[in-house]
Design a protein around this motif. Sequence first.
Motif, PDB file in Angstrom:
ATOM      1  N   LEU A 156     -49.320  31.173 -34.191  1.00 25.33           N
ATOM      2  CA  LEU A 156     -48.643  31.250 -33.169  1.00 25.33           C
ATOM      3  C   LEU A 156     -48.942  32.210 -31.887  1.00 25.33           C
ATOM      4  O   LEU A 156     -49.315  31.806 -30.941  1.00 25.33           O
ATOM      5  CB  LEU A 156     -47.248  32.399 -33.409  1.00 25.33           C
ATOM      6  CG  LEU A 156     -46.433  31.380 -34.051  1.00 25.33           C
ATOM      7  CD1 LEU A 156     -45.492  31.912 -34.637  1.00 25.33           C
ATOM      8  CD2 LEU A 156     -45.942  29.713 -33.738  1.00 25.33           C
ATOM      9  N   GLU A 159     -50.729  30.197 -29.610  1.00 29.21           N
ATOM     10  CA  GLU A 159     -49.077  29.353 -28.240  1.00 29.21           C
ATOM     11  C   GLU A 159     -49.085  30.398 -27.508  1.00 29.21           C
ATOM     12  O   GLU A 159     -48.944  31.231 -27.032  1.00 29.21           O
ATOM     13  CB  GLU A 159     -48.712  28.896 -29.729  1.00 29.21           C
ATOM     14  CG  GLU A 159     -48.924  28.107 -30.226  1.00 29.21           C
ATOM     15  CD  GLU A 159     -49.761  26.887 -30.370  1.00 29.21           C
ATOM     16  OE1 GLU A 159     -49.833  26.238 -28.982  1.00 29.21           O
ATOM     17  OE2 GLU A 159     -50.725  26.062 -31.128  1.00 29.21           O
ATOM     18  N   SER A 160     -48.572  28.781 -26.613  1.00 27.41           N
ATOM     19  CA  SER A 160     -48.768  30.248 -25.305  1.00 27.41           C
ATOM     20  C   SER A 160     -46.288  30.713 -25.927  1.00 27.41           C
ATOM     21  O   SER A 160     -45.699  30.803 -26.974  1.00 27.41           O
ATOM     22  CB  SER A 160     -47.152  28.569 -24.092  1.00 27.41           C
ATOM     23  OG  SER A 160     -46.517  27.876 -25.252  1.00 27.41           O
ATOM     24  N   GLU A 162     -43.772  30.480 -25.072  1.00 31.01           N
ATOM     25  CA  GLU A 162     -42.202  29.185 -24.836  1.00 31.01           C
ATOM     26  C   GLU A 162     -42.138  28.713 -26.406  1.00 31.01           C
ATOM     27  O   GLU A 162     -41.212  28.305 -26.919  1.00 31.01           O
ATOM     28  CB  GLU A 162     -42.690  28.399 -23.500  1.00 31.01           C
ATOM     29  CG  GLU A 162     -42.310  28.880 -22.360  1.00 31.01           C
ATOM     30  CD  GLU A 162     -43.210  29.720 -22.319  1.00 31.01           C
ATOM     31  OE1 GLU A 162     -43.387  30.258 -20.776  1.00 31.01           O
ATOM     32  OE2 GLU A 162     -44.687  29.792 -22.696  1.00 31.01           O
ATOM     33  N   VAL A 163     -44.025  28.560 -26.818  1.00 31.39           N
ATOM     34  CA  VAL A 163     -43.986  27.352 -28.158  1.00 31.39           C
ATOM     35  C   VAL A 163     -43.025  28.334 -29.405  1.00 31.39           C
ATOM     36  O   VAL A 163     -42.639  28.348 -30.263  1.00 31.39           O
ATOM     37  CB  VAL A 163     -45.532  27.189 -28.829  1.00 31.39           C
ATOM     38  CG1 VAL A 163     -46.048  26.335 -29.656  1.00 31.39           C
ATOM     39  CG2 VAL A 163     -45.540  25.437 -27.628  1.00 31.39           C
ATOM     40  N   VAL A 166     -39.832  28.656 -29.217  1.00 31.36           N
ATOM     41  CA  VAL A 166     -38.548  27.571 -30.450  1.00 31.36           C
ATOM     42  C   VAL A 166     -39.199  27.599 -31.618  1.00 31.36           C
ATOM     43  O   VAL A 166     -38.582  27.045 -32.339  1.00 31.36           O
ATOM     44  CB  VAL A 166     -39.856  26.182 -29.412  1.00 31.36           C
ATOM     45  CG1 VAL A 166     -39.005  25.015 -30.299  1.00 31.36           C
ATOM     46  CG2 VAL A 166     -39.396  26.444 -28.009  1.00 31.36           C
ATOM     47  N   THR A 198     -35.535  27.865 -23.530  1.00 33.84           N
ATOM     48  CA  THR A 198     -35.117  26.899 -24.419  1.00 33.84           C
ATOM     49  C   THR A 198     -33.428  25.941 -24.165  1.00 33.84           C
ATOM     50  O   THR A 198     -33.873  25.399 -24.934  1.00 33.84           O
ATOM     51  CB  THR A 198     -35.545  27.014 -25.953  1.00 33.84           C
ATOM     52  OG1 THR A 198     -33.893  28.611 -26.135  1.00 33.84           O
ATOM     53  CG2 THR A 198     -37.036  28.359 -26.475  1.00 33.84           C
ATOM     54  N   ILE A 209     -43.257  20.087 -31.542  1.00 32.81           N
ATOM     55  CA  ILE A 209     -44.160  20.977 -31.996  1.00 32.81           C
ATOM     56  C   ILE A 209     -43.518  21.772 -33.672  1.00 32.81           C
ATOM     57  O   ILE A 209     -44.685  22.327 -33.488  1.00 32.81           O
ATOM     58  CB  ILE A 209     -42.782  22.306 -31.161  1.00 32.81           C
ATOM     59  CG1 ILE A 209     -43.398  22.138 -29.449  1.00 32.81           C
ATOM     60  CG2 ILE A 209     -42.938  24.366 -31.283  1.00 32.81           C
ATOM     61  CD1 ILE A 209     -41.995  23.027 -28.531  1.00 32.81           C
ATOM     62  N   SER A 212     -46.790  19.906 -35.002  1.00 31.35           N
ATOM     63  CA  SER A 212     -48.228  20.080 -34.391  1.00 31.35           C
ATOM     64  C   SER A 212     -48.112  21.910 -35.480  1.00 31.35           C
ATOM     65  O   SER A 212     -49.477  22.079 -36.141  1.00 31.35           O
ATOM     66  CB  SER A 212     -47.903  20.828 -32.927  1.00 31.35           C
ATOM     67  OG  SER A 212     -49.440  21.573 -32.939  1.00 31.35           O
TER      68      SER A 212
END
Length: 372
Positions: A156, A159-160, A162-163, A166, A198, A209, A212
């Motif tokens: 993580l 990652e942003s 926001e991701v 989530v 979210t 997501i 991924s």
Amino acid sequence: MTQDLAPIRPSPPPVAAQPATSGSPLLATSPSGRSIRALTGPQKAAILVRLLLAEGADIKLDSLPEDMQTALTEQIGRMRLIDRDTLTAVVGEFVETLEQVGLSFPGGIDGALKALDGRISPGASSRLKQMVRERHSADPWDRIAHAEPDTLLAVLAPESPEVAAVVLSKLSVTRAAELLGKMPGERARRVAYAVSLTEGIAPAMVARIGESIARELDQRPPRAFAVAPAVRVGAMLNSATGPVRDALLDALREQDAAFAEGVGKAIFTFAHIPDRLNPRDVPKVLREVAQPDLISALAATLPQPGSPEGRAADFLLANMSQRMAASLRDEVETRGKVKGKEAEAALAAVVTAIRELSDAGEITLLSDEDDD
């Protein structure tokens, strides 16, 4: 029973309760002698599910694949009245089928992986998980939920927020809190705020997501060692003599203070027993220690009142039956003085018994943060 099924009655005539016509295969002959028309597998499933729901059973249908959930719901929507003879025949066939089952296997590779968890090599497990992922037959969130916290944090990290928000929102509250607590302060603040963004995210985006992140987890090389380095060194020092252990810890502190702190937390010696062993687990531990080793360990430590080892000996005696404690004290007096190497071996035997019970999950050692 049929009264419970009455609420599903629309206008079309009954489907499953009609007598068999010429050329129509028979499901069964009812006790009354009526011929019952054959039903399809989905129709039988719909009847059983509707019956169980009417009886108040808690059916976890969300564990089924979504296409199967959809098909079952559509079939229930098409069903009408079911007569008592048909219901009895369907239930009877279902019970008879269950009674004939001798062994069941988990469905698909994903189910097989869960059944064999911990029994196949990490490399084989990683390749099979990747295979499952490529076939789109596994829930990516199940893979993410069971990932090691440090590994998931590493995935993580680029990652942003926001991701990451989530992903944390799809995990249990306890797991999400654990991950937030391991993030740097500013990163944790950004991710926590991103959770508020979210609410309007589409389910398809959440699924992408998950796929991924699960793919990233599967592509990471498997760890050669299941236990962290500090824990491995701590286990080695558990078996070392006191002077050797102290000298190595001092050397590690000079080279890497953070690593030395982790090693120190992983070390468990006889002196740690009062602080780390739950009193109610003492009898279980004593059953695993050979009587000569226990007597030698007590004989070596009881003459040291006020010392960490002497406090541990008193702790053990205080948390067993009074009769057993008195008997052990008599044995200790008879045993007399214990030589250094023999004492070290006896103390190591007690510690080894505790560690083995802890590794087997039969007892849980208390951490420094526990109030107990």
